[in-house]
Motif scaffolding. Structure first.
Motif, mmCIF file in Angstrom:
data_model
loop_
_atom_site.group_PDB
_atom_site.id
_atom_site.type_symbol
_atom_site.label_atom_id
_atom_site.label_comp_id
_atom_site.label_asym_id
_atom_site.label_seq_id
_atom_site.Cartn_x
_atom_site.Cartn_y
_atom_site.Cartn_z
ATOM 1 N N TRP A 1 -32.460 -4.858 -60.837
ATOM 2 C CA TRP A 1 -32.738 -3.411 -61.205
ATOM 3 C C TRP A 1 -34.183 -3.219 -61.855
ATOM 4 O O TRP A 1 -34.402 -2.031 -61.807
ATOM 5 C CB TRP A 1 -31.646 -2.944 -62.246
ATOM 6 C CG TRP A 1 -30.316 -2.728 -61.544
ATOM 7 C CD1 TRP A 1 -29.047 -3.456 -61.538
ATOM 8 C CD2 TRP A 1 -30.117 -1.570 -60.707
ATOM 9 N NE1 TRP A 1 -28.267 -2.898 -60.749
ATOM 10 C CE2 TRP A 1 -28.721 -1.678 -60.408
ATOM 11 C CE3 TRP A 1 -30.712 -0.336 -60.718
ATOM 12 C CZ2 TRP A 1 -28.088 -0.472 -59.512
ATOM 13 C CZ3 TRP A 1 -30.050 0.650 -59.867
ATOM 14 C CH2 TRP A 1 -28.897 0.533 -59.348
ATOM 15 N N TYR A 2 -34.509 -4.183 -62.382
ATOM 16 C CA TYR A 2 -36.039 -3.952 -63.014
ATOM 17 C C TYR A 2 -37.217 -3.990 -61.774
ATOM 18 O O TYR A 2 -38.000 -3.265 -62.069
ATOM 19 C CB TYR A 2 -36.455 -5.342 -64.041
ATOM 20 C CG TYR A 2 -35.750 -4.750 -65.253
ATOM 21 C CD1 TYR A 2 -36.254 -3.899 -66.233
ATOM 22 C CD2 TYR A 2 -34.761 -5.820 -66.077
ATOM 23 C CE1 TYR A 2 -36.064 -3.625 -67.304
ATOM 24 C CE2 TYR A 2 -34.555 -5.552 -67.285
ATOM 25 C CZ TYR A 2 -35.008 -4.450 -68.040
ATOM 26 O OH TYR A 2 -34.588 -4.120 -69.112
ATOM 27 N N SER A 3 -36.732 -4.610 -60.794
ATOM 28 C CA SER A 3 -37.558 -4.373 -59.594
ATOM 29 C C SER A 3 -36.824 -3.400 -58.581
ATOM 30 O O SER A 3 -37.091 -3.827 -57.336
ATOM 31 C CB SER A 3 -37.833 -5.907 -58.869
ATOM 32 O OG SER A 3 -36.652 -6.355 -58.653
ATOM 33 N N PHE A 4 -36.288 -2.410 -58.968
ATOM 34 C CA PHE A 4 -35.536 -1.483 -58.173
ATOM 35 C C PHE A 4 -36.494 -0.723 -57.209
ATOM 36 O O PHE A 4 -37.505 -0.206 -57.765
ATOM 37 C CB PHE A 4 -34.653 -0.556 -59.005
ATOM 38 C CG PHE A 4 -33.653 0.500 -58.223
ATOM 39 C CD1 PHE A 4 -32.779 -0.063 -57.438
ATOM 40 C CD2 PHE A 4 -34.204 1.634 -58.300
ATOM 41 C CE1 PHE A 4 -31.907 0.947 -56.650
ATOM 42 C CE2 PHE A 4 -33.511 2.544 -57.326
ATOM 43 C CZ PHE A 4 -32.539 2.235 -56.963
ATOM 44 N N LYS A 5 -36.117 -0.676 -55.988
ATOM 45 C CA LYS A 5 -36.717 0.085 -54.988
ATOM 46 C C LYS A 5 -35.981 1.264 -54.442
ATOM 47 O O LYS A 5 -34.917 0.956 -53.857
ATOM 48 C CB LYS A 5 -37.436 -0.772 -53.857
ATOM 49 C CG LYS A 5 -38.566 -1.525 -54.448
ATOM 50 C CD LYS A 5 -39.034 -2.404 -53.287
ATOM 51 C CE LYS A 5 -40.406 -3.378 -53.786
ATOM 52 N NZ LYS A 5 -40.862 -3.927 -52.714
ATOM 53 N N SER A 6 -36.444 2.429 -54.523
ATOM 54 C CA SER A 6 -35.693 3.520 -53.823
ATOM 55 C C SER A 6 -36.030 4.458 -52.810
ATOM 56 O O SER A 6 -37.333 4.498 -52.394
ATOM 57 C CB SER A 6 -35.423 4.686 -55.348
ATOM 58 O OG SER A 6 -34.812 5.800 -54.799
ATOM 59 N N TRP A 7 -34.992 4.702 -51.934
ATOM 60 C CA TRP A 7 -35.376 5.437 -50.780
ATOM 61 C C TRP A 7 -35.252 6.898 -50.915
ATOM 62 O O TRP A 7 -35.415 7.728 -50.009
ATOM 63 C CB TRP A 7 -34.630 4.971 -49.623
ATOM 64 C CG TRP A 7 -33.263 4.971 -49.696
ATOM 65 C CD1 TRP A 7 -32.384 4.238 -49.985
ATOM 66 C CD2 TRP A 7 -32.149 6.176 -49.537
ATOM 67 N NE1 TRP A 7 -30.980 4.615 -50.045
ATOM 68 C CE2 TRP A 7 -31.041 5.826 -49.909
ATOM 69 C CE3 TRP A 7 -32.584 7.652 -49.212
ATOM 70 C CZ2 TRP A 7 -30.018 6.578 -49.664
ATOM 71 C CZ3 TRP A 7 -31.598 8.336 -49.187
ATOM 72 C CH2 TRP A 7 -30.063 8.074 -49.464
ATOM 73 N N ARG A 8 -34.654 7.293 -52.092
ATOM 74 C CA ARG A 8 -34.480 9.087 -52.359
ATOM 75 C C ARG A 8 -35.732 9.631 -51.918
ATOM 76 O O ARG A 8 -36.899 9.538 -52.677
ATOM 77 C CB ARG A 8 -34.089 8.713 -53.843
ATOM 78 C CG ARG A 8 -33.455 10.399 -54.178
ATOM 79 C CD ARG A 8 -33.077 10.295 -55.525
ATOM 80 N NE ARG A 8 -32.442 11.586 -55.733
ATOM 81 C CZ ARG A 8 -31.911 11.753 -57.187
ATOM 82 N NH1 ARG A 8 -32.004 10.871 -58.041
ATOM 83 N NH2 ARG A 8 -31.097 13.148 -57.454
#
Length: 575
Positions: free
Chosen positions: A160-167
């Motif tokens: 979660w600290y390196s979270f990548k979102s496609w939103r």
């Protein structure tokens, strides 16, 4: 060209009721799945819905209407509904368009800020699962429970600290590119939309980061590990302090033991010294007692002068014999009388004399210069003295060392054969460290220089006297007759005044000796240079100085040096 301000109100998307989009998942009957619906489920649901709501299947509804207007309205409604189904399918079957649609779907962006420790997993677990729909990397890890291993917990928070979102972040204020009036207008719209999207993306990442920070701060497993680490750190600190304290106490104990041991050793040494002192005093006292006893027992023999035993003999025995020997001798003498006492004394004197002779012979020097000590022979210095190295041997050794450098096989044996004087390898190795490192003798070097030096031509520079100059000029100025007349006068004057002739001869002799003290400029420079070359501490200085100046001896050089010194002092005083 229109400015950017003129574009600000043109081409914006509609908002409000007119811009409200339809629910594509509801049209296809996927409201219960929504973003979780797979492509296969979308295709299957579309086929069923399209077959059910196809206009040909809805003819019965048209017949139910009574008026033509109602029938036309119903027909338009059926066709619009079917078109909406087709649009929903086209939107959801395309991954890019579906991602944009899912990004605008209803979503709860709220994050919890605080909770009770026992409710942590109930509060934060669903939030992470809800936000996990935006993750590029699937599947997302689970928050777990209190029994989850710490390794999995760390993996969860690292994810979660390196979270990548496609939103995607479509905005109501963004511009519709299809309404652009020109190419520049379209590019301007793209830049404005990109700014809005980037701003929304940063806000979303900040929201996710706040969620992870809140969870990490309140996670009971992390708190437990922190407490354990803190306790372990405190335990190590206390252990280190105790170890240091024990080490200091051990050092103090060792120092105290060493001090006590040293004091005990000193005490024992003092007691031993005192005991030895008392023992020596006791032995001395006993020795004096035995000597007194021996002198008393020897008194009758001395008074009667038996066997020529003298008082000096008795004293010699007293000083040379040990206490036990004296005691035994006294006991033997006490048992005898008269002449037998004298015989015992004489026998003791003979034994003592033989013992001294044996001790002298142990250190008697031998004929070859060696000395025998306790039966072993020590060689004299003449036998140990090594053969000195001659000048030729040293030169051969130096040449051999240069000719056969390091790395030569059996180097020192080869050099020994090269010298050819029977020197051993040990002698050569020793000579390389002593003889070759000695500086050459300056005196010998100068002697060799004088031997090799070519003899210089003597400088003859006699000074003519004034009378000789006048005589030469007079003889040159007269003719032959006048010269004869002058010679006749000179001879007559010499015959008439023999005394004056002697004076002249004496003057000539003085002038001849004075000619030898005359120094030319070359000789003076040679003298100054020689004095610099050979300073005061040089051995045979004046002999070397005289040898460096052609035509001058030692006395002349000394006189000239004294004259130069006096002239220098006179000039200095004048100044």
């Amino acid at each position: 060209m229109p400015s950017s301000e003129s574009y600000s109100t043109q081409g914006k998307k509609k908002s409000g009721a007119e811009g409200k989009q339809q629910d594509h998942y509801a049209l296809l009957g996927l409201s219960h799945l929504r973003y979780l619906a797979t492509e296969e489920q979308i295709r299957k649901s579309y086929r069923e819905t399209a077959l059910k709501h196809h206009p040909d299947k809805q003819a019965a509804l048209l017949l139910a209407e009574e008026t033509e207007t109602a029938k036309q309205a119903k027909k338009d409604e059926i066709e619009n509904h079917f078109k909406a189904i087709q649009e929903a399918y086209e939107m959801l079957i395309d991954p890019a368009r579906r991602r944009i649609y899912d990004s605008t779907d209803e979503f709860d962006d709220e994050i919890p800020t605080d909770c009770a420790p026992r409710d942590f997993f109930k509060v934060f677990g669903p939030v992470f699962m809800r936000n996990g729909r935006w993750s590029v990397n699937q599947p997302i890890p689970s928050l777990g429970d209190e029994s989850t291993a710490l390794k999995e917990v760390d993996s969860f928070y690292n994810f979660w600290y390196s979270f990548k979102s496609w939103r995607e972040f479509p905005n109501e204020d963004e511009f519709d590119l299809e309404q652009a009036e020109s190419r520049d207008h379209k590019r301007w719209m793209e830049r404005q939309n990109a700014k809005l999207t980037e701003k929304a993306r940063k806000e979303d990442y900040a929201r996710i980061r706040a969620l992870v920070d809140n969870a990490y701060k309140r996670d009971p497993r992390i708190q437990k590990r922190r407490e354990e680490e803190k306790a372990e750190k405190q335990r190590k600190k206390e252990a280190k302090y105790l170890a240091k304290k024990l080490q200091e106490e051990e050092a103090i104990r060792i120092a105290e033991e060493q001090r006590c041991q040293k004091e005990e050793e000193e005490r024992r040494a003092a007691e031993a010294a005192l005991h030895q002192k008392k023992t020596r005093e006791k032995e001395k006292k006993l020795l004096r007692k035995e000597r007194t006893r021996f002198r008393t027992l020897s008194g009758p023999v001395l008074s009667q002068h038996l066997l020529d035993v003298t008082k000096d003999d008795v004293e010699s025995l007293c000083l040379s014999l040990e206490i036990e020997q004296l005691r035994n001798l006294c006991e033997k003498i006490e048992a005898k009388e008269g002449l037998e006492k004298a015989k015992l004394l004489k026998e003791a004197l003979g034994c003592n004399h033989n013992l001294k002779e044996d001790q002298k012979q142990d250190k008697t020097p031998k004929e070859n210069g060696s000395v025998a000590v306790n039966g072993s022979v020590i060689l004299s210095g003449s036998e140990k003295k090594e053969k000195p190295w001659g000048r030729e041997e040293i030169e051969m050794l130096r040449k051999g060392v240069q000719k056969y450098p390091k790395g030569t096989s059996r180097r020192w044996d080869v050099i020994s054969e090269y010298i050819g004087t029977g020197r051993s390898v040990e002698d050569i190795l020793k000579a390389t460290k002593t003889v070759l490192l000695q500086k050459p003798d300056n005196a010998k070097a100068f002697d060799s220089f004088l031997e090799k030096r070519k003899p210089a031509q003597s400088i003859a520079a006699p000074l003519t006297t004034r009378k000789e100059t006048e005589g030469v000029s007079t003889s040159n100025g007269l003719d032959g007759n006048d010269a004869k007349t002058a010679n006749a006068k000179e001879s007559s004057s010499q015959g008439s005044n023999p005394k004056k002739l002697d004076d002249v001869i004496g003057d000539d002799g003085a002038s001849l000796s004075s000619d030898q003290d005359v120094w030319s400029a070359v000789q003076e420079r040679a003298l100054v240079q020689a004095l610099k070359t050979f300073p005061k501490e040089t051995s045979q200085r004046w002999e070397r100085v005289a040898a460096a100046i052609p035509g001058k001896n030692v006395n002349q050089c000394k006189k000239k040096f004294a004259l130069l010194k006096e002239n220098f002092r006179n000039k200095k005083n004048v100044v």
